[in-house]
Design an enzyme around this catalytic site. Structure first.
Site, PDB file in Angstrom:
ATOM      1  CG  ASP A  92     -10.687  -0.943   5.072  1.00 45.63           C
ATOM      2  OD1 ASP A  92     -10.980  -1.375   6.193  1.00 45.63           O
ATOM      3  OD2 ASP A  92      -9.577  -0.395   4.861  1.00 45.63           O
ATOM      4  CE  LYS A 111      -7.381  -2.251   6.783  1.00 45.59           C
ATOM      5  NZ  LYS A 111      -7.512  -0.784   6.863  1.00 45.59           N
ATOM      6  N   GLY A 158      -4.192  -4.174   5.970  1.00 49.54           N
ATOM      7  CA  GLY A 158      -3.107  -3.896   6.915  1.00 49.54           C
ATOM      8  C   GLY A 158      -3.373  -2.630   7.690  1.00 49.54           C
ATOM      9  CB  SER A 194      -0.882  -0.025   1.256  1.00 49.27           C
ATOM     10  OG  SER A 194      -1.629   1.158   1.388  1.00 49.27           O
ATOM     11  CE  LYS A 239      -4.783   0.105   0.503  1.00 53.15           C
ATOM     12  NZ  LYS A 239      -5.503  -0.713   1.507  1.00 53.15           N
ATOM     13  CE  LYS A 298      -4.117   3.868   2.397  1.00 54.44           C
ATOM     14  NZ  LYS A 298      -5.307   3.281   3.011  1.00 54.44           N
ATOM     15  CD  GLU A 323      -8.991  -0.815   0.781  1.00 53.18           C
ATOM     16  OE1 GLU A 323      -8.005  -0.915   0.021  1.00 53.18           O
ATOM     17  OE2 GLU A 323      -8.910  -0.978   2.007  1.00 53.18           O
ATOM     18  CG  ASP A 328      -7.890   2.386   0.739  1.00 51.51           C
ATOM     19  OD1 ASP A 328      -9.067   2.800   0.835  1.00 51.51           O
ATOM     20  OD2 ASP A 328      -7.275   1.862   1.694  1.00 51.51           O
TER      21      ASP A 328
HETATM   22  O1  OSB Z   1      -7.339   1.768   4.682  1.00 50.45           O
HETATM   23  O2  OSB Z   1      -6.163   0.064   4.351  1.00 50.45           O
HETATM   24  C1  OSB Z   1      -6.321   1.139   4.915  1.00 50.45           C
HETATM   25  C2  OSB Z   1      -3.200   2.032   6.945  1.00 50.45           C
HETATM   26  C3  OSB Z   1      -3.781   2.627   8.043  1.00 50.45           C
HETATM   27  C4  OSB Z   1      -5.138   2.760   8.098  1.00 50.45           C
HETATM   28  C5  OSB Z   1      -5.940   2.309   7.049  1.00 50.45           C
HETATM   29  C6  OSB Z   1      -5.361   1.683   5.955  1.00 50.45           C
HETATM   30  C7  OSB Z   1      -3.972   1.580   5.886  1.00 50.45           C
HETATM   31  C8  OSB Z   1      -3.242   1.033   4.755  1.00 50.45           C
HETATM   32  C9  OSB Z   1      -1.868   0.508   5.021  1.00 50.45           C
HETATM   33  O3  OSB Z   1      -3.637   1.051   3.615  1.00 50.45           O
HETATM   34  C10 OSB Z   1      -1.764  -0.948   4.850  1.00 50.45           C
HETATM   35  C11 OSB Z   1      -0.467  -1.470   5.414  1.00 50.45           C
HETATM   36  O4  OSB Z   1       0.540  -1.414   4.719  1.00 50.45           O
HETATM   37  O5  OSB Z   1      -0.446  -1.910   6.577  1.00 50.45           O
HETATM   38 MG    MG Z   2      -8.497   0.699   3.275  1.00 49.86          MG
END
Ligand code: OSB
Ligand code: MG
Length: 371
Positions: free
Chosen positions: A239, A263, A291, A135, A161, A163, A214, A189
């Site tokens: 999510d 998660k 994650g 990510s 992925k 953001k 996402e 995401d």
């Molecule tokens: O939305 O998936 C998410 C990290 C913190 C809070 C929300 C998210 C995330 C990530 C990081 O996308 C995923 C990772 O590398 O742990």
């Molecule tokens: Mg997410």
């Protein structure tokens, strides 16, 4: 299962580099390491709540409070025989899923160690390796995101992925597709950054062959997502909106999504994660493991749950060095082959705790004993 003693350790660890999502920026991680002792073995769990209630309503502080005040006392008096019973025992507490998951995961690890089997096999998982993605956060420039993509593609990650947020979305995806082509497994995401008023932007993203988008809409929505999914070819993955197998059932029934990110912390533990996995499998909905910037204990739990069959999409469980200079587990989580993690063979989570590293990052600790 005899659970004699529980330890809580609050750790604070700097990230190698900042990580930004549409709801805010993280530069260091505070989290709780939970250990559960019984029958000469120790099980470990990691709380994934953030320092601020920006992703969900929990924080490191609320997790500590819920554990100390309600969950640890309940665990000592409820005489669970199987780890599956922990979430039932905790059902008297509404929500607070990350607090529940942190200690439920430790009990699962303890159980697997007492049985002398891996956590993965205790859960019913069969894979020996899992495919993983990575990510990438929001960056000051599109070029910086492209640089990160390049690095992680070189490391072999099987899915990228990125953001997105309003103003940092179509331009990012466009730049990545231009540079890496249409074959790169790519997804976005949004962490709830859009409303139905911005559907035009989301429709533009539909032209880039994303694996999924996402959580585009509100963190607590499964209704507007139905309308949005009808307008998009790109599958929507939920999510933030999914906290339980019941939430998953409703979202699937309504058509709010075509995929679910599981998660363990968000849904209250491994038992609930497996229920969501099973339900999705029955309905042909692929799942993947999300994650929360975990350290090694949390990563180990993610690896274990990902060994279940319907985790068919590479998740966000990258190697330890994605975020950390030094992990609290030994060996650190490393790619065994490009984009692949090996499921450890040792009992339970299969990683040892690096006590020196734990001491280095320790802020506060407490011990609770069964009376
Ligand atoms: O939305 O998936 C998410 C990290 C913190 C809070 C929300 C998210 C995330 C990530 C990081 O996308 C995923 C990772 O590398 O742990
Ligand atoms: Mg997410």
């Amino acid at each position: 299962m005899d659970i004699e003693r529980v330890e809580l350790k609050l750790l604070k660890v700097p990230l190698k580099s900042r990580f930004e999502t549409s709801f805010g920026e993280v530069t260091e991680k505070q989290f709780l390491l939970v250990s559960v002792h019984g029958g000469g073995e120790t099980g470990y769990g990691e709380s994934v709540a953030m320092d601020y209630p920006m992703y969900n309503e929990e924080t490191t502080g609320t997790v500590w409070y819920m554990l100390e005040e309600f969950l640890i006392p309940k665990l000592f008096t409820s005489q669970v025989k199987q780890p599956e019973e922990v979430s039932e025992a905790f059902a008297f507490v509404r929500r607070n899923n990350m607090a529940k998951a942190a200690i439920e995961g430790a009990v699962w690890d303890l159980y697997a160690k007492q049985q002398g089997i891996t956590l993965a096999s205790a859960l019913g998982g069969k894979k020996q390796t899992i495919d993983v993605g990575v990510s990438i956060g929001i960056e000051p420039t599109v070029e910086k995101v492209v640089e990160y993509v390049e690095r992680f593609v070189e490391e072999g990650y099987k899915r990228i992925k990125v953001k997105i947020k309003p103003g940092f979305d179509v331009n990012v995806i466009e730049a990545i597709r231009r540079r890496f082509g249409s074959d790169l497994p790519l997804m976005a995401d949004a962490n709830s950054a859009y409303t139905m008023q911005q559907i035009d932007i989301l429709k533009q993203l539909d032209d880039y062959g994303l694996m999924m988008i996402e959580q585009p809409l509100a963190h607590d929505d499964i209704v507007d997502h139905i309308k949005l999914q009808k307008e998009l070819r790109t599958p929507i993955c939920l999510d933030e909106s999914i906290h339980s197998v019941e939430d998953a059932r409703k979202a699937i029934e309504l058509g709010s999504c075509k995929m679910i990110n599981i998660k363990i912390g968000r849904v209250g533990g491994l038992t609930e994660s497996r229920k969501i996995h099973d339900l999705c499998e029955k309905h042909g909905i692929p799942v993947w493991c999300g994650g929360m910037l975990e350290m090694g204990v949390g990563r180990a739990h993610n690896i274990a749950i990902t060994t279940l069959d319907n985790f068919t999409v590479p998740g966000d469980t990258s190697a330890s060095d994605r975020y950390w200079e030094e992990d609290i587990v030994e060996p650190a989580v490393k790619l065994a082959a490009p984009g692949t993690l090996a499921v450890p063979e040792g009992a339970g989570i299969g990683y040892r705790i690096n006590e020196l590293a734990v001491q280095k990052y320790l802020v506060r600790s407490a011990e609770f004993t069964k009376r």
